[in-house]
Write a protein that holds these residues in place. Structure first.
Motif, PDB file in Angstrom:
ATOM      1  N   THR A  62     -17.772  23.468 -79.393  1.00 33.13           N
ATOM      2  CA  THR A  62     -18.466  22.279 -79.857  1.00 33.13           C
ATOM      3  C   THR A  62     -19.367  22.881 -80.700  1.00 33.13           C
ATOM      4  O   THR A  62     -19.639  22.276 -82.194  1.00 33.13           O
ATOM      5  N   GLU A  63     -20.051  24.071 -81.119  1.00 35.24           N
ATOM      6  CA  GLU A  63     -20.897  24.649 -81.949  1.00 35.24           C
ATOM      7  C   GLU A  63     -19.950  24.825 -83.169  1.00 35.24           C
ATOM      8  O   GLU A  63     -20.425  24.695 -84.390  1.00 35.24           O
ATOM      9  N   ASP A  64     -18.813  25.323 -83.101  1.00 30.85           N
ATOM     10  CA  ASP A  64     -17.887  25.360 -84.241  1.00 30.85           C
ATOM     11  C   ASP A  64     -17.663  24.165 -84.871  1.00 30.85           C
ATOM     12  O   ASP A  64     -17.589  24.180 -86.209  1.00 30.85           O
ATOM     13  N   TRP A  65     -17.468  23.024 -83.954  1.00 29.18           N
ATOM     14  CA  TRP A  65     -17.282  21.868 -84.698  1.00 29.18           C
ATOM     15  C   TRP A  65     -18.332  21.291 -85.354  1.00 29.18           C
ATOM     16  O   TRP A  65     -18.152  20.930 -86.680  1.00 29.18           O
ATOM     17  N   LEU A  66     -19.445  21.689 -84.797  1.00 31.82           N
ATOM     18  CA  LEU A  66     -20.657  20.919 -85.490  1.00 31.82           C
ATOM     19  C   LEU A  66     -21.092  21.978 -86.932  1.00 31.82           C
ATOM     20  O   LEU A  66     -21.390  21.331 -88.199  1.00 31.82           O
ATOM     21  N   ASN A  67     -20.677  23.402 -86.941  1.00 25.16           N
ATOM     22  CA  ASN A  67     -20.869  24.013 -87.943  1.00 25.16           C
ATOM     23  C   ASN A  67     -19.841  23.588 -89.120  1.00 25.16           C
ATOM     24  O   ASN A  67     -20.059  23.434 -90.134  1.00 25.16           O
ATOM     25  N   GLY A  97     -13.471  20.474 -76.615  1.00 29.74           N
ATOM     26  CA  GLY A  97     -12.994  21.679 -75.643  1.00 29.74           C
ATOM     27  C   GLY A  97     -12.261  21.132 -74.605  1.00 29.74           C
ATOM     28  O   GLY A  97     -12.027  19.880 -74.250  1.00 29.74           O
ATOM     29  N   GLY A  98     -11.705  22.056 -73.706  1.00 27.18           N
ATOM     30  CA  GLY A  98     -11.210  21.920 -72.408  1.00 27.18           C
ATOM     31  C   GLY A  98     -10.028  22.819 -72.248  1.00 27.18           C
ATOM     32  O   GLY A  98      -9.735  23.655 -73.031  1.00 27.18           O
ATOM     33  N   CYS A  99      -9.553  22.780 -70.812  1.00 29.14           N
ATOM     34  CA  CYS A  99      -8.802  23.669 -70.320  1.00 29.14           C
ATOM     35  C   CYS A  99      -7.043  23.201 -70.385  1.00 29.14           C
ATOM     36  O   CYS A  99      -6.320  23.909 -71.134  1.00 29.14           O
TER      37      CYS A  99
END
Length: 193
Positions: A62-67, A97-99
């Protein structure tokens, strides 16, 4: 008699050659065994996590997505594994994300109350969020007016969208709109299977 003598000598030599372990050496041997067991358990845990098809570290993804979206101000909620973002006056909760399924989801609440009709202001806001957070199919179809409104109950309905590429393994949950106490909650989500 000679045989007995040889057996006794052999027994003495055997006993004298064997090592006697002190209590501390026995303790070290036990610790070594328990360290091995712990290391084996850690390896097994790592192997269990490797069963995931996708990245299941929601915070990192999620942080990568927001960046990538150049959103720097947000709060991470560890209880729900979601980021909280203020965007154009609305509070958004989102995660990625997810498995076994890689989910992208954005939920927001707004004071715009559709009262069973799709207000153009509400549609514009939904499209703006869908485009900003790279829900490309939703963004394109909302711009073109290509969606189907389906009512679920007295207080909610879905916007359904046709999938142009069924081969890409990307599935669209649609956009859920729920009316609650003169507020509207919108959930936009999609996932890779």
């Amino acid at each position: 008699m000679r045989k007995t003598f040889y057996y006794i000598v052999l027994l003495i030599i055997t006993l004298s050659c064997s090592e006697k372990k002190t209590p501390s050496e026995n303790s070290n041997l036990k610790n070594s065994k328990s360290d091995t067991v712990l290391k084996t358990e850690e390896i097994n845990q790592l192997e269990d996590n490797s069963d995931c098809v996708f990245e299941d570290d929601y915070k990192k993804v999620t942080e990568d997505w927001l960046n990538d979206l150049e959103i720097k101000k947000y709060v991470w909620d560890p209880k729900t594994n979601k980021a909280i973002v203020i965007y154009n006056g609305d509070t958004l909760t989102l995660y990625r994300g997810g498995c076994n399924h890689f989910i992208s989801s954005v939920e927001f609440k707004t004071a715009i109350y559709p009262n069973k009709t799709l207000d153009t202001t509400l549609l514009r806001k939904i499209k703006e969020v869908a485009c900003k957070f790279k829900f490309d199919n939703y963004c394109k179809k909302l711009s073109e007016g290509l969606y189907k409104k389906t009512e679920n109950s007295n207080s909610s309905f879905f916007l359904e969208f046709e999938d142009d590429n069924t081969e890409d393994n990307l599935f669209f949950n649609g956009i859920q709109i729920i009316e609650k106490e003169k507020r509207t909650s919108i959930n936009i989500s999609e996932y890779y299977n």
